[in-house]
Scaffold this active site. Sequence first.
Site, PDB file in Angstrom:
ATOM      1  N   ASP A  25       0.869  -1.166   0.000  1.00  0.00           N
ATOM      2  CA  ASP A  25       0.000   0.000   0.000  1.00  0.00           C
ATOM      3  C   ASP A  25       0.913   1.224   0.000  1.00  0.00           C
ATOM      4  O   ASP A  25       2.078   1.159   0.417  1.00  0.00           O
ATOM      5  CB  ASP A  25      -0.925  -0.004   1.211  1.00  0.00           C
ATOM      6  CG  ASP A  25      -2.186   0.817   0.977  1.00  0.00           C
ATOM      7  OD1 ASP A  25      -2.198   1.636   0.048  1.00  0.00           O
ATOM      8  OD2 ASP A  25      -3.153   0.648   1.730  1.00  0.00           O
ATOM      9  N   CYS A  26       0.404   2.342  -0.475  1.00  0.00           N
ATOM     10  CA  CYS A  26       1.294   3.460  -0.788  1.00  0.00           C
ATOM     11  C   CYS A  26       2.013   4.014   0.438  1.00  0.00           C
ATOM     12  O   CYS A  26       1.373   4.425   1.410  1.00  0.00           O
ATOM     13  CB  CYS A  26       0.517   4.542  -1.517  1.00  0.00           C
ATOM     14  SG  CYS A  26      -0.016   3.952  -3.138  1.00  0.00           S
TER      15      CYS A  26
END
Length: 772
Positions: free
Chosen positions: A296-297
């Site tokens: 996830d970012c």
Amino acid sequence: MSPNNNSLLTGNKVVVVLVFLLYLVHSSESLRPLFACDPANGLTRTLRFCRANVPVHVRVQDLIGRLTLQEKIRLLVNNAAAVPRLGIGGYEWWSEALHGVSDVGPGAKFGGAFPGATSFPQVITTAASFNQSLWEEIGRVVSDEARAMYNGGVAGLTYWSPNVNILRDPRWGRGQETPGEDPVVAGKYAASYVRGLQGNGAGNRLKVAACCKHYTAYDLDNWNGVDRFHFNAKVTKQDLEDTYNVPFKSCVYEGKVASVMCSYNQVNGKPTCADENLLKNTIRGQWRLNGYIVSDCDSVDVFFNQQHYTTTPEEAAAASIKAGLDLDCGPFLAIFTEGAVKKGLLTENDVNLALANTITVQMRLGMFDGNLGPYANLGPRDVCTPAHQHLALEAAHQGIVLLKNSGRSLPLSPRRHHTVAVIGPNSDVTETMIGNYAGKACAYTSPLQGISRYAKTLHQEGCAGVACSGNQGFGAAEAAARQADATVLVMGLDQSIEAETLDRTGLLLPGYQQNLVTRVAQASRGPVILVLMSGGPIDVSFAKNDPRVAAIIWAGYPGQAGGAAIADIIFGAANPGGKLPMTWYPQEYVAKLPMTLMAMRASGNYPGRTYRFYKGPVVFPFGFGLSYTTFTHSLAQSPLAQLSVSPYKINTAMFNSSSNSIKVSHANCGTFPKMPLHVEVSNTGEFDGTHTVFVFAEPPENGIKGLGVNKQLIAFQKVHVTAGAKRTVKVDIEACKHLGVVDEYGMRRIPMGEHKLHIGEIKHTILVQPQL
């Protein structure tokens, strides 16, 4: 990103210039970047990684062998850098397609020939259809539009969707993105939508590459001072195996997904993106992922800088890659991986293994074959087509749920209800209907516009926005209700109340909304229909119990055509067939229940979560939904009443007498007979309609500790039945697949004894016994 200066210095400068000139010529003809191996690129197409007749794994290794360490490292992040000396352009991995092509990620952009894309209902609404073929068809349409935009140079081919986390707590702001609370439903949704997105898999090819996220036990964003970046989800092996991981396993096993995203949170003290057991051992080892694992970012940055999991950034980079992470959404690995290699924390081969997984997916997408293949001709004419927009309307029809219909007040009749008061903060909204992770819709039909197609409307918002912080507009709303033949109140939530990074604190309607509903209902001279837009459940006990509120409809976030679908259902042009994919709890349920407690099962004063484990009062139960017609069930044939199961070897040691069960891993599953259930569904009403057949299993009470299951959904099927007709639905019950439970050690077992099957009003008992 800017070109790699080292490669410019070490490569053949003449080749670089020629490739660049070819790129400029190509760009003037098409917006799509010129990838290596494009027929227009005579300089690189003869290289071995460009030969389409060579096996993909050989092509991948050939390409990796031509890259320097610095070039490799700059390919470990979502905005992968160009390698000009090999004719490889930069690539943005991050695109989103949760319920239509979205511009939330940087990989897709709207404008010019592509002003928008079809925006389907939010996932929680589509899940309420319980229609697996619909889920797959939506995926097929979304990938058509994604490919068209890719051909036009405004989108990528890697889409980080769907979100298949479990809606464990009704306050979760991102529950709207998920298929609901049941792991079997979430798993079937994941596999269906992914198959639609990725194509039929012929020749190991991909139409687009989907990604199931956020692995795992991620279902808290920001609640009571606890956020997802710092949350340590304490999860038992039992809950991990029979709840949280189920959709992801289905996504990989059944959907053949090309990617899985690890989450921000920790699980039992370890960041998921640095957990070798979760990534390398489970996703890639046990489930055999054919694809890549992405963070996830900024997850790697988060577990270093915010969770302080490692001492140095190089250790964080090494921990993630060695755990099985292949791609970082964010710059962290591009900055610190080379230092990790120099310090001996990683080897270049570790980097190669990660790159092999990402480049393999690009090869399967045809990104090194030029603009060839069955999708090469898709373009602007294939986006927002009438057929696609009709499917968005049909998806909304199928997902909307009728929760109350006193005295058969619905459907309204245009002949009797000439004037309709349309009231509420969501009565004329557009963007609210598409929820989050949405793009630019082709066009909108708001509820007011939809109802106006059937009757004259009197419109009042009643209060400004869903926060409804004042009652200044109540008087005008009451006046409209007094003048109308019927009143439709469109209330609920929007992204200011529930969203990513924003969990709710309670389940009641915000502000003065309840007061507005009550006062308008008192004033109205005709039937009052309450329409709710929301992702999560709302405690509307007041309206359920108010005889002046004739009907309640939950529309979720119904997509670009939501207003038309709501109106069609209110006036009977469509018969509602949606069922709730989550339990609607009373406010008292969450009043003393922290979101941070991850346990699924009830224990002591802990009430448990979801219909599988919670036994307390509800506003509306999982699977609930009314129709304008009535359905009955019967068993068309007498099913088996007894089933014998045996271990692989006739060995009493395989049978656990204390728990009276057999481990699924020890069971000779391939030899067990399937038990066919033939369920006859009769439409005994006056309307044609669709009905969902649910098959629940209630396991026997035996010696398996900590089981605590009320019942669990094992199969579901959507069927359309015309008025007065019958249809037979066949469901094959398999002992290992359907009758297994998970013990406290995370092991799946088949309990011996009487298993009760629930099919609507029917109960059927199967006696399962060991054959030793």
